[in-house]
Design an enzyme around this catalytic site. Structure first.
Site, short mmCIF file in Angstrom:
data_model
loop_
_atom_site.label_atom_id
_atom_site.label_comp_id
_atom_site.label_asym_id
_atom_site.label_seq_id
_atom_site.Cartn_x
_atom_site.Cartn_y
_atom_site.Cartn_z
N ASN A 150 0.80 -1.22 0.00
CA ASN A 150 0.00 0.00 0.00
C ASN A 150 0.84 1.28 0.00
OD1 ASN A 150 0.37 -1.39 2.63
ND2 ASN A 150 -0.31 0.56 3.47
N GLN A 178 -5.16 -4.20 -1.70
CA GLN A 178 -4.84 -3.18 -2.72
C GLN A 178 -4.94 -3.71 -4.15
OE1 GLN A 178 -4.46 0.04 -2.20
NE2 GLN A 178 -4.22 0.11 0.02
N THR A 236 -25.25 -8.88 13.40
CA THR A 236 -26.20 -8.58 12.33
C THR A 236 -25.47 -7.98 11.13
OG1 THR A 236 -27.92 -8.21 13.95
CG2 THR A 236 -28.29 -7.27 11.75
N CYS A 321 6.74 10.50 11.26
CA CYS A 321 6.94 11.60 12.21
C CYS A 321 5.65 12.33 12.54
CB CYS A 321 7.92 12.62 11.68
SG CYS A 321 8.77 12.12 10.23
#
Ligand code: PLP
Length: 375
Positions: A150, A178, A236, A321
């Site tokens: 990805n 992907q 469900t 970062c």
């Protein structure tokens, strides 16, 4: 005007499918497990969706299960395999898997007596099949490999690996999140026991994941309860989401060839512009056509992402970062890219709705922004 280049993170739904989903929520809201005819209608829609997904993947409807996301599917499959491992203790995977795989394995290792080996990619971001297969031994009960990375878009040798594993006493999972609408994928041609998918990566809604579980491959329920999904995934079912997912998947496959041709051209143009601007391309030749992972030395990716955002251009980052990151820098680190380059990487990812104007605007904004940020 929004120029959206973060399609590996998530994609836009088409308005007719969003409208269909809304109308299903307001008009077709019965529980598919209810006895009355309103509920039976939902149950039929659910099975219609399952059959459509199965046909897209050239497998049997009984091999398709709906979950809430790929992360759930991956957790379910990986955690289930440990119950069938006998005395075996080893899992073989790659160091560039999504964190849904890597953190699940880390957790399994912490709570159980198992170990796993992460195979690193070559400098182009592709894991060598032979290198991975050399690690597979009599102790191995599971191999888990992603089809497409990805972060870089690199296509991994998941079919070759699957072919070599045939006949061995182990289980094989492919993270195929992907692939849909980008490269052909079928469980049969990858020889896998399990595969995972996420609807919002191919213009479906968020909140729907898919698990392929090959007939005869062992699987244990992770969520127990009302025995929905043939007792394997209680809860469900999200009929509106699942039905729309099946249509979105069908459309993604129908449009794949044409869309790939167009995004390949865009990918080349963006890559050329990046190089002209003094940047590096971290996406290899053997990649899906929609992705360009690029680094600009001396510019931190969050700074570039923010500067482009100000211009209405939205790209992804693989830097670790920022607090709002997709945590992909470990993939570039694994490829041996120096931290100073990896920390300046952005991920440009397109979809079949990306236009010529989007690409021209992106290139123009890169040309405007990069020189300003360098000094
Ligand atoms: N696997 C891959 C390769 C992905 O790209 C993603 C999402 O980015 C996932 C798994 C997890 O998908 P989700 O967040 O929909 O659960």
């Amino acid at each position: 005007m929004i120029r959206y280049f973060d399609n590996n993170a998530t994609t836009q739904m088409e308005s007719d499918l969003a409208e269909l989903m809304a109308s299903l929520c307001t008009e077709e809201y019965a529980n598919p497990n209810s006895m009355h005819t309103f509920g039976v209608k939902q149950s039929r829609m659910l099975e219609e969706a399952r059959a459509r997904v199965a046909s897209c993947l050239s497998c049997n409807s009984s091999e398709i299960f709906f979950t809430s996301c790929a992360t759930e599917t991956i957790n379910w499959i990986l955690r289930s395999t440990v119950f069938f491992r006998g005395k075996k203790k080893k899992i073989v995977t790659t160091s560039i898997e999504h964190k849904a795989v890597l953190n699940t394995l880390k957790d399994l290792k912490a709570i159980l007596d198992i170990d796993y080996v992460e195979i690193s990619p070559e400098s182009n971001g592709i894991v060598e099949a032979e290198k991975l297969l050399r690690e597979v031994d009599d102790e191995t009960f599971l191999v888990s490999v992603m089809a497409v990375n990805n972060v870089t878009g690199a296509i991994q040798p998941f079919e070759e690996i699957g072919r070599e594993l045939v006949g061995l006493d182990l289980l094989y999972h492919v993270d195929a999140v992907q692939t849909i609408g980008k490269i052909p994928f079928t469980p049969e041609s990858s020889f896998c026991d399990y595969a995972s998918f996420s609807s919002h990566k191919f213009h479906g809604p968020k909140g729907v994941g898919i698990a392929f579980v090959k007939r005869g491959s062992p699987i244990k329920p992770m969520l127990t309860g009302g025995n929905q999904e043939r007792g394997l995934r209680s809860g469900t079912q999200n009929v509106p989401g699942v039905l729309v997912t099946s249509i979105a998947m069908q459309r993604a496959l129908d449009c794949m060839e044409k869309a790939s041709g167009i995004t390949k051209d865009f990918q080349n143009r963006i890559s050329r512009a990046v190089v002209e601007l003094g940047g590096y391309i971290n996406t290899p030749e053997c990649s899906i056509c929609n992705t360009v992972n690029a680094s600009f030395g001396g510019i931190r990716s969050e700074v570039l992402v923010n500067a482009l955002s100000e211009e209405g251009v939205f790209v992804g980052t693989s830097s670790a970062c920022s607090s709002r990151n997709d945590g992909g820098q470990y993939v570039l680190d694994s490829m041996g890219i120096s931290p100073s380059i990896a920390s300046g990487s952005i991920r440009i990812s397109m979809s079949r709705f990306t236009t010529e104007e989007d690409v021209e605007d992106l290139i123009e904004k890169l040309k405007k922004t990069i020189p300003l940020l360098k000094f």
